[in-house]
Motif scaffolding. Structure first.
Motif, PDB file in Angstrom:
ATOM      1  N   ASN A  63       5.421  -5.072  -4.715  1.00 38.11           N
ATOM      2  CA  ASN A  63       6.370  -4.794  -5.789  1.00 38.11           C
ATOM      3  C   ASN A  63       5.617  -4.088  -6.903  1.00 38.11           C
ATOM      4  OD1 ASN A  63       5.262  -6.832  -7.722  1.00 38.11           O
ATOM      5  ND2 ASN A  63       5.937  -8.266  -6.126  1.00 38.11           N
ATOM      6  N   PRO A  64       6.311  -3.466  -7.835  1.00 41.40           N
ATOM      7  CA  PRO A  64       5.624  -2.698  -8.876  1.00 41.40           C
ATOM      8  C   PRO A  64       4.605  -3.505  -9.664  1.00 41.40           C
ATOM      9  CG  PRO A  64       7.961  -2.188  -8.891  1.00 41.40           C
ATOM     10  CD  PRO A  64       7.785  -3.337  -7.938  1.00 41.40           C
ATOM     11  N   GLY A  65       4.893  -4.786  -9.885  1.00 34.21           N
ATOM     12  CA  GLY A  65       3.968  -5.615 -10.656  1.00 34.21           C
ATOM     13  C   GLY A  65       2.621  -5.754  -9.984  1.00 34.21           C
ATOM     14  N   TYR A  66       2.614  -6.019  -8.677  1.00 31.95           N
ATOM     15  CA  TYR A  66       1.351  -6.176  -7.972  1.00 31.95           C
ATOM     16  C   TYR A  66       0.626  -4.841  -7.821  1.00 31.95           C
ATOM     17  CZ  TYR A  66       2.203 -11.074  -6.777  1.00 31.95           C
ATOM     18  OH  TYR A  66       2.393 -12.438  -6.837  1.00 31.95           O
ATOM     19  N   TYR A  67       1.366  -3.767  -7.615  1.00 34.88           N
ATOM     20  CA  TYR A  67       0.710  -2.459  -7.574  1.00 34.88           C
ATOM     21  C   TYR A  67       0.025  -2.162  -8.909  1.00 34.88           C
ATOM     22  CZ  TYR A  67       3.106  -1.343  -3.183  1.00 34.88           C
ATOM     23  OH  TYR A  67       3.549  -1.329  -1.881  1.00 34.88           O
ATOM     24  N   LEU A  68       0.708  -2.456 -10.006  1.00 32.53           N
ATOM     25  CA  LEU A  68       0.108  -2.232 -11.323  1.00 32.53           C
ATOM     26  C   LEU A  68      -1.076  -3.162 -11.564  1.00 32.53           C
ATOM     27  CD1 LEU A  68       3.318  -1.695 -13.460  1.00 32.53           C
ATOM     28  CD2 LEU A  68       1.498  -0.016 -13.068  1.00 32.53           C
ATOM     29  N   ASP A  69      -0.962  -4.407 -11.111  1.00 32.75           N
ATOM     30  CA  ASP A  69      -2.086  -5.339 -11.224  1.00 32.75           C
ATOM     31  C   ASP A  69      -3.335  -4.746 -10.578  1.00 32.75           C
ATOM     32  OD1 ASP A  69      -0.685  -7.281 -12.555  1.00 32.75           O
ATOM     33  OD2 ASP A  69      -0.317  -8.522 -10.785  1.00 32.75           O
ATOM     34  N   CYS A  70      -3.162  -4.201  -9.390  1.00 32.70           N
ATOM     35  CA  CYS A  70      -4.318  -3.679  -8.664  1.00 32.70           C
ATOM     36  C   CYS A  70      -4.852  -2.399  -9.290  1.00 32.70           C
ATOM     37  CB  CYS A  70      -3.957  -3.455  -7.198  1.00 32.70           C
ATOM     38  SG  CYS A  70      -3.919  -4.983  -6.229  1.00 32.70           S
ATOM     39  N   LEU A  71      -3.967  -1.524  -9.737  1.00 30.51           N
ATOM     40  CA  LEU A  71      -4.434  -0.309 -10.401  1.00 30.51           C
ATOM     41  C   LEU A  71      -5.205  -0.659 -11.674  1.00 30.51           C
ATOM     42  CD1 LEU A  71      -1.284   1.954  -9.924  1.00 30.51           C
ATOM     43  CD2 LEU A  71      -3.490   2.176  -8.745  1.00 30.51           C
ATOM     44  N   GLN A  72      -4.720  -1.655 -12.410  1.00 30.07           N
ATOM     45  CA  GLN A  72      -5.437  -2.075 -13.608  1.00 30.07           C
ATOM     46  C   GLN A  72      -6.790  -2.674 -13.256  1.00 30.07           C
ATOM     47  OE1 GLN A  72      -3.335  -4.035 -16.841  1.00 30.07           O
ATOM     48  NE2 GLN A  72      -4.937  -5.600 -16.971  1.00 30.07           N
ATOM     49  N   PHE A  73      -6.834  -3.465 -12.188  1.00 35.98           N
ATOM     50  CA  PHE A  73      -8.103  -4.058 -11.775  1.00 35.98           C
ATOM     51  C   PHE A  73      -9.113  -2.981 -11.379  1.00 35.98           C
ATOM     52  CE2 PHE A  73     -10.940  -5.671  -8.446  1.00 35.98           C
ATOM     53  CZ  PHE A  73     -11.537  -6.730  -9.128  1.00 35.98           C
ATOM     54  N   MET A  74      -8.674  -1.962 -10.686  1.00 39.57           N
ATOM     55  CA  MET A  74      -9.602  -0.903 -10.283  1.00 39.57           C
ATOM     56  C   MET A  74     -10.099  -0.111 -11.492  1.00 39.57           C
ATOM     57  SD  MET A  74      -9.684  -1.640  -7.142  1.00 39.57           S
ATOM     58  CE  MET A  74     -10.483  -0.366  -6.184  1.00 39.57           C
ATOM     59  N   PHE A  75      -9.274  -0.059 -12.526  1.00 38.79           N
ATOM     60  CA  PHE A  75      -9.681   0.606 -13.770  1.00 38.79           C
ATOM     61  C   PHE A  75     -10.668  -0.246 -14.561  1.00 38.79           C
ATOM     62  CE2 PHE A  75      -8.817   0.939 -18.389  1.00 38.79           C
ATOM     63  CZ  PHE A  75      -9.324   2.211 -18.598  1.00 38.79           C
ATOM     64  N   ALA A  76     -10.385  -1.537 -14.660  1.00 40.73           N
ATOM     65  CA  ALA A  76     -11.219  -2.430 -15.477  1.00 40.73           C
ATOM     66  C   ALA A  76     -11.295  -3.793 -14.793  1.00 40.73           C
ATOM     67  CB  ALA A  76     -10.653  -2.564 -16.887  1.00 40.73           C
ATOM     68  N   PRO A  77     -12.208  -3.963 -13.846  1.00 39.68           N
ATOM     69  CA  PRO A  77     -12.298  -5.234 -13.104  1.00 39.68           C
ATOM     70  C   PRO A  77     -12.628  -6.410 -14.016  1.00 39.68           C
ATOM     71  CG  PRO A  77     -13.558  -3.503 -12.020  1.00 39.68           C
ATOM     72  CD  PRO A  77     -13.179  -2.972 -13.360  1.00 39.68           C
ATOM     73  N   PHE A  78     -12.164  -7.571 -13.584  1.00 42.74           N
ATOM     74  CA  PHE A  78     -12.447  -8.806 -14.316  1.00 42.74           C
ATOM     75  C   PHE A  78     -12.858  -9.868 -13.302  1.00 42.74           C
ATOM     76  CE2 PHE A  78      -7.979  -8.219 -13.460  1.00 42.74           C
ATOM     77  CZ  PHE A  78      -7.635  -9.368 -12.775  1.00 42.74           C
ATOM     78  N   PRO A  79     -13.610 -10.877 -13.713  1.00 42.43           N
ATOM     79  CA  PRO A  79     -14.079 -11.898 -12.772  1.00 42.43           C
ATOM     80  C   PRO A  79     -12.938 -12.701 -12.174  1.00 42.43           C
ATOM     81  CG  PRO A  79     -15.355 -11.943 -14.800  1.00 42.43           C
ATOM     82  CD  PRO A  79     -14.165 -11.069 -15.060  1.00 42.43           C
ATOM     83  N   HIS A  80     -13.181 -13.254 -11.010  1.00 42.44           N
ATOM     84  CA  HIS A  80     -12.198 -14.107 -10.357  1.00 42.44           C
ATOM     85  C   HIS A  80     -11.793 -15.242 -11.304  1.00 42.44           C
ATOM     86  CE1 HIS A  80     -10.082 -16.295  -7.274  1.00 42.44           C
ATOM     87  NE2 HIS A  80     -10.821 -17.371  -7.503  1.00 42.44           N
ATOM     88  N   GLY A  81     -10.498 -15.389 -11.512  1.00 43.34           N
ATOM     89  CA  GLY A  81      -9.980 -16.405 -12.418  1.00 43.34           C
ATOM     90  C   GLY A  81     -10.015 -15.995 -13.868  1.00 43.34           C
ATOM     91  N   GLY A  82     -10.474 -14.755 -14.135  1.00 41.74           N
ATOM     92  CA  GLY A  82     -10.603 -14.303 -15.512  1.00 41.74           C
ATOM     93  C   GLY A  82      -9.329 -13.667 -16.042  1.00 41.74           C
ATOM     94  N   ASP A  83      -9.430 -13.136 -17.227  1.00 44.28           N
ATOM     95  CA  ASP A  83      -8.309 -12.557 -17.950  1.00 44.28           C
ATOM     96  C   ASP A  83      -8.281 -11.044 -17.722  1.00 44.28           C
ATOM     97  OD1 ASP A  83      -6.429 -11.629 -19.748  1.00 44.28           O
ATOM     98  OD2 ASP A  83      -7.151 -12.835 -21.418  1.00 44.28           O
ATOM     99  N   ALA A  84      -7.176 -10.545 -17.179  1.00 44.72           N
ATOM    100  CA  ALA A  84      -7.064  -9.118 -16.894  1.00 44.72           C
ATOM    101  C   ALA A  84      -7.168  -8.263 -18.151  1.00 44.72           C
ATOM    102  CB  ALA A  84      -5.741  -8.835 -16.190  1.00 44.72           C
ATOM    103  N   PHE A  85      -6.842  -8.834 -19.303  1.00 42.88           N
ATOM    104  CA  PHE A  85      -6.910  -8.069 -20.553  1.00 42.88           C
ATOM    105  C   PHE A  85      -8.328  -7.967 -21.090  1.00 42.88           C
ATOM    106  CE2 PHE A  85      -2.448  -9.333 -20.431  1.00 42.88           C
ATOM    107  CZ  PHE A  85      -1.841  -8.106 -20.685  1.00 42.88           C
ATOM    108  N   HIS A  86      -9.272  -8.590 -20.394  1.00 38.55           N
ATOM    109  CA  HIS A  86     -10.670  -8.490 -20.794  1.00 38.55           C
ATOM    110  C   HIS A  86     -11.521  -7.950 -19.657  1.00 38.55           C
ATOM    111  CE1 HIS A  86      -9.075 -11.327 -23.809  1.00 38.55           C
ATOM    112  NE2 HIS A  86      -9.986 -10.788 -24.603  1.00 38.55           N
ATOM    113  N   GLY A  87     -10.952  -7.011 -18.906  1.00 33.41           N
ATOM    114  CA  GLY A  87     -11.696  -6.353 -17.845  1.00 33.41           C
ATOM    115  C   GLY A  87     -12.740  -5.399 -18.396  1.00 33.41           C
TER     116      GLY A  87
END
Length: 273
Positions: A63-87
């Motif tokens: 769904n669009p949310g998970y696609y965006l989650d992954c695109l954001q992660f590839m842009f700014a990775p964050f640790p497992h269990g971490g905060d995506a806004f602090h990638g």
């Protein structure tokens, strides 16, 4: 075949579906495509490259949310269990190989992910996307992000250079030159889970070939790293002409079949071409 190239650390894998801490592939699609781009053991275009990953297609659809989650992660990775806004963008990917499209069934409109693609391009992250497998109809490149001007869209050819019947075609309304290029996508041999090999077909299989070539180009000439426009120009101008099918000309084949040797040679001497 791909384990040795995994970057490792706490911020190299993200699974928005199940929260796994290490890479896991439920159906083999991700292993096959990743190995074509960066695998070892004779299957990878850029075997010395490291990879990170995100499981946006854990069930074959997303769904669009998970696609965006992954695109954001590839842009700014964050640790497992971490905060995506602090990638950390300094740990982000250089090149993305994306063998998926977000259909209307999954909740996407034609422009749903456009802002994300534009942001990645501005950041110098090279997004390579599969054209889709709804050919041979003309105008069948319809799903984001294959239809975006901010990505390189890849169609599929067979061993003879003929465009695969399933490979989606242009034109795309308001976007010239889709697909941008084509690459091998019929009966492609690559790795599968369980340390095995197998053949699969689709524009999914064509796309990682091109992502691997971009990695080789940027390795050959680090001055090109992050230079989306010039990298695209080099890929297109060094591509080999191939036989068109329906939707005559570039609407089937783009600039042609990506030529890894020619593209890397051109990259080495850039900008003195």
């Amino acid at each position: 075949m791909i384990a040795a190239g995994f970057r490792g650390g706490a911020d190299s894998w993200y699974d928005p579906w199940f929260g796994t801490a290490v890479p896991r592939d439920l159906d083999g699609h991700g292993t096959h495509t990743t190995a074509t781009a960066v695998g070892r053991g004779g299957v990878g275009v850029a075997p010395d490259a490291q990879w990170i990953g995100c499981a946006d297609l854990a069930r074959g659809v997303a769904n669009p949310g998970y696609y965006l989650d992954c695109l954001q992660f590839m842009f700014a990775p964050f640790p497992h269990g971490g905060d995506a806004f602090h990638g950390n963008p300094n740990r982000g990917a250089d090149v993305l190989t994306n063998s998926w499209g977000c259909s209307t069934l999954e909740g996407c409109r034609s422009d749903t992910l456009a802002a994300a693609a534009h942001a990645l391009s501005i950041a110098g992250i090279y997004p390579v996307f599969a054209a889709g497998n709804t050919g041979p109809d003309c105008g069948s490149i319809v799903d984001p992000l294959a239809n975006s001007p901010d990505v390189l869209t890849v169609g599929a050819v067979d061993r003879t250079g003929a465009v695969a019947d399933f490979s989606s075609r242009g034109p795309v309304s308001g976007v010239a030159g889709k697909p941008d290029v084509v690459a091998p996508g019929v009966n492609v041999l690559s790795a599968l889970p369980g340390n095995t090999y197998g053949t699969l077909s689709g524009t999914s299989m064509a796309t990682p070939h091109v992502a691997g070539v971009v990695a080789l180009m940027w390795s050959a000439n680090p001055r090109l790293r992050g230079d989306i426009a010039d990298t695209t120009t080099l890929l297109r101008t060094t591509a080999k002409s191939v036989r068109s099918a329906t939707c005559a000309g570039p609407n089937s084949t783009g600039a042609g079949l990506v030529d890894a040797a020619a593209a890397v040679t051109a990259a080495r001497i850039f900008p003195r071409m």
